[in-house]
Design a protein around this motif. Structure first.
Motif, PDB file in Angstrom:
ATOM      1  N   LEU A  91       0.700  -1.043  -0.203  1.00 60.44           N
ATOM      2  CA  LEU A  91      -0.199   0.015   0.016  1.00 60.44           C
ATOM      3  C   LEU A  91       1.143   1.147  -0.194  1.00 60.44           C
ATOM      4  O   LEU A  91       0.583   2.346  -0.426  1.00 60.44           O
ATOM      5  N   ALA A  92       2.130   1.241   0.585  1.00 61.73           N
ATOM      6  CA  ALA A  92       3.355   2.641   0.369  1.00 61.73           C
ATOM      7  C   ALA A  92       3.731   2.195  -0.560  1.00 61.73           C
ATOM      8  O   ALA A  92       3.773   3.808  -0.840  1.00 61.73           O
ATOM      9  N   ASN A  93       3.539   1.451  -1.260  1.00 65.43           N
ATOM     10  CA  ASN A  93       4.342   1.658  -2.557  1.00 65.43           C
ATOM     11  C   ASN A  93       3.649   1.446  -3.794  1.00 65.43           C
ATOM     12  O   ASN A  93       3.453   0.934  -4.864  1.00 65.43           O
ATOM     13  N   ARG A  94       2.267   1.943  -3.776  1.00 63.97           N
ATOM     14  CA  ARG A  94       1.481   2.425  -4.442  1.00 63.97           C
ATOM     15  C   ARG A  94       1.776   2.701  -5.896  1.00 63.97           C
ATOM     16  O   ARG A  94       2.251   4.192  -5.513  1.00 63.97           O
ATOM     17  N   GLY A  95       1.756   2.292  -7.259  1.00 70.61           N
ATOM     18  CA  GLY A  95       2.261   3.389  -7.900  1.00 70.61           C
ATOM     19  C   GLY A  95       4.290   3.626  -8.249  1.00 70.61           C
ATOM     20  O   GLY A  95       3.962   4.217  -9.396  1.00 70.61           O
ATOM     21  N   ARG A  96       4.516   2.305  -7.545  1.00 66.74           N
ATOM     22  CA  ARG A  96       6.210   2.414  -7.711  1.00 66.74           C
ATOM     23  C   ARG A  96       6.178   2.072  -9.580  1.00 66.74           C
ATOM     24  O   ARG A  96       6.987   2.380 -10.066  1.00 66.74           O
ATOM     25  N   HIS A  97       4.959   1.509 -10.599  1.00 63.98           N
ATOM     26  CA  HIS A  97       5.113   1.512 -11.604  1.00 63.98           C
ATOM     27  C   HIS A  97       4.186   1.781 -12.146  1.00 63.98           C
ATOM     28  O   HIS A  97       3.667   1.876 -13.824  1.00 63.98           O
ATOM     29  N   LYS A  98       3.888   2.998 -11.767  1.00 61.90           N
ATOM     30  CA  LYS A  98       2.992   3.989 -12.153  1.00 61.90           C
ATOM     31  C   LYS A  98       2.744   4.341 -13.962  1.00 61.90           C
ATOM     32  O   LYS A  98       2.437   4.371 -14.886  1.00 61.90           O
ATOM     33  N   SER A  99       4.915   4.689 -14.221  1.00 59.85           N
ATOM     34  CA  SER A  99       5.013   5.116 -16.033  1.00 59.85           C
ATOM     35  C   SER A  99       5.176   3.882 -16.857  1.00 59.85           C
ATOM     36  O   SER A  99       4.686   4.430 -17.757  1.00 59.85           O
ATOM     37  N   GLU A 100       4.353   2.533 -15.757  1.00 62.01           N
ATOM     38  CA  GLU A 100       4.152   1.690 -17.214  1.00 62.01           C
ATOM     39  C   GLU A 100       2.990   1.046 -16.644  1.00 62.01           C
ATOM     40  O   GLU A 100       2.775  -0.117 -17.821  1.00 62.01           O
ATOM     41  N   GLY A 101       2.066   2.318 -16.376  1.00 64.89           N
ATOM     42  CA  GLY A 101       0.411   1.531 -16.041  1.00 64.89           C
ATOM     43  C   GLY A 101       0.702   1.016 -14.889  1.00 64.89           C
ATOM     44  O   GLY A 101      -1.273   0.516 -14.551  1.00 64.89           O
ATOM     45  N   TYR A 102       0.453   0.487 -13.546  1.00 66.44           N
ATOM     46  CA  TYR A 102       0.588  -0.254 -12.524  1.00 66.44           C
ATOM     47  C   TYR A 102       1.125  -0.472 -11.551  1.00 66.44           C
ATOM     48  O   TYR A 102       2.113   1.314 -11.402  1.00 66.44           O
ATOM     49  N   ASP A 103       1.365  -0.296 -10.343  1.00 58.92           N
ATOM     50  CA  ASP A 103       0.978  -0.126  -9.591  1.00 58.92           C
ATOM     51  C   ASP A 103       2.381  -1.044  -8.594  1.00 58.92           C
ATOM     52  O   ASP A 103       3.501  -0.234  -8.378  1.00 58.92           O
ATOM     53  N   LEU A 104       2.357  -2.585  -8.891  1.00 54.85           N
ATOM     54  CA  LEU A 104       3.801  -3.074  -8.120  1.00 54.85           C
ATOM     55  C   LEU A 104       3.469  -4.313  -9.507  1.00 54.85           C
ATOM     56  O   LEU A 104       2.906  -4.281  -9.929  1.00 54.85           O
ATOM     57  N   CYS A 105       5.111  -4.674  -9.400  1.00 58.76           N
ATOM     58  CA  CYS A 105       5.413  -5.491 -10.245  1.00 58.76           C
ATOM     59  C   CYS A 105       5.165  -7.117  -9.366  1.00 58.76           C
ATOM     60  O   CYS A 105       4.588  -7.542  -8.400  1.00 58.76           O
ATOM     61  N   THR A 106       5.718  -8.284  -9.940  1.00 59.21           N
ATOM     62  CA  THR A 106       5.610  -9.247 -10.116  1.00 59.21           C
ATOM     63  C   THR A 106       7.021 -10.262  -8.440  1.00 59.21           C
ATOM     64  O   THR A 106       6.781 -11.526  -8.674  1.00 59.21           O
ATOM     65  N   THR A 107       7.576  -9.368  -9.103  1.00 52.85           N
ATOM     66  CA  THR A 107       9.543  -9.564  -9.104  1.00 52.85           C
ATOM     67  C   THR A 107       9.641  -8.947  -7.439  1.00 52.85           C
ATOM     68  O   THR A 107       9.041  -8.591  -6.579  1.00 52.85           O
TER      69      THR A 107
END
Length: 389
Positions: free
Chosen positions: A168-184
């Motif tokens: 929840l603290a890192n929502r938007g970590r991948h905002k530039s790619e269109g999502y919140d979090l990756c799977t790795t």
């Protein structure tokens, strides 16, 4: 304004507020508590995607407009055309294609099952797949990957709170790619339904909605596999002081011992990627003592800098640079030359910040509660209910 008028005005405001909330938030089954949604990037660069529905039905949408439905067992083979998706040979115009399960139905993408909806985005000539999933369902696909299900319940509960807080603290970590979090592990390991285990889900349910906060804000609840005996201060890893990420001792020292060796010529050649120091002749690094700081080691004993002296010059590298360059498990290490070999011996696994997973296990085995574990690893935090059942 009369008392009757005031009552009518309050009633009208309540109705408007309810309507606004109905518009703002998607429908949630009556049995489910509200919780944040997370957008998880599952895959990108796909030219074709296979989706299927299990245990129920699912509705289809293209650019927000209804595009039909599919029943249990149905498979959709999806590719792109110039201005549309090609779904089982049918052209559906749009740049976004969404499959939303109905009730308890679940979806599979390329054979892997996930809870929540699947969203396909056009990215040039390829497809990006995003899983829109509620936080608690997301955690069911995270916790068994991050901590063994057979470990003590209190350790898993501490990990569940840390994982929930981190997400929840890192929502938007991948905002530039269109999502919140990756799977790795860049975010958290997430593998969907296939990794779910009852013992892990029990820990998630027991901490439903609980997060770690510092001065009213979600913390960046980072964690690692094993500290080796003492965790680290944030500034000695990231260069920035974070008040709740402070070095703390473990119940056990010198854990997860490891060793790695290289031929002297191979080690010297790797250094050339940074600087041509020639053949390595000498290493300047004080001996490792866990929990003791020196000029070249942090308070936990991790390497801050090491001087590598060759016959053509000297190269100074940080502990993190050494770890990345030579694939070391941690920066809690000694380094020496022995004949024509270079030998690294160390302890722990990971960056050393925040919760140590093996440390949490050890504390739980001694009877510590999940809260005890969390406040040990994250200083001066509070455990709060962000949402409830």
């Amino acid at each position: 304004m009369t008392e009757r008028s005031i009552r009518l005005w309050r009633f009208a405001c309540a109705v408007l507020l309810c309507c606004a909330c109905f518009v703002a938030w998607p429908a949630i089954p009556a049995s489910a508590a509200w919780q944040p949604m997370l957008a998880v990037g599952l895959m990108k660069g796909q030219t074709e995607v296979s989706l299927s529905v299990r245990q129920g039905t699912a509705n289809l949408f293209a650019d927000g407009k209804a595009a039909g439905s599919v029943s249990d067992g149905a498979t959709l083979r999806i590719s792109l055309r110039t201005d549309s998706f090609l779904v089982n040979g049918r052209k559906i115009p749009g740049s976004t294609f969404v499959v939303k399960p109905v009730g308890k139905a679940v979806l599979a993408v390329n054979g892997k099952l996930y809870r929540g909806s699947l969203r396909l985005l056009r990215r040039g000539n390829t497809i990006q797949v995003i899983n829109d999933v509620q936080t608690e369902d997301y955690l069911r696909g995270v916790l068994p990957s991050e901590m063994p299900p057979e470990w003590p319940l209190e350790a898993k509960k501490a990990q569940a709170v840390a994982a929930r807080t981190f997400a929840l603290a890192n929502r938007g970590r991948h905002k530039s790619e269109g999502y919140d979090l990756c799977t790795t592990t860049h975010c958290q390991s997430y593998s969907g339904i296939q990794v779910e285990r009852n013992a892990s889900t029990a820990a998630i349910d027991a901490t439903f909605g609980q997060v770690a906060m510092y001065q009213g804000r979600l913390i960046d609840a980072v964690f690692h596999t094993d500290s080796g005996g003492m965790t680290e201060n944030s500034e000695d890893v990231w260069g920035t002081k974070i008040p709740y990420l402070r070095a703390t001792s473990e119940v056990r020292r010198a854990t997860q011992p490891w060793q790695k060796e290289w031929a002297l010529s191979v080690f010297s050649a790797k250094l050339h990627a940074k600087s041509d120091v020639g053949t390595l002749k000498r290493i300047q690094l004080s001996p490792l003592q866990i929990g003791k700081a020196t000029t070249d080691r942090s308070v936990s004993g991790r390497v801050k800098t090491v001087a590598l002296v060759g016959d053509r010059g000297t190269l100074r590298l940080s502990g993190n640079e050494m770890r990345n360059l030579f694939g070391l498990k941690s920066t809690l290490f000694d380094l020496r030359i022995s004949g024509n070999r270079v030998i690294a011996t160390g302890y722990g696994y990971g960056h050393g910040l925040g919760l140590s997973q093996w440390g949490a296990k050890a504390y739980a085995e001694q009877g510590a509660s999940a809260k005890d574990i969390l406040v040990h690893y994250y200083r001066d935090i509070q455990i709060k209910d962000l949402y409830k059942k």
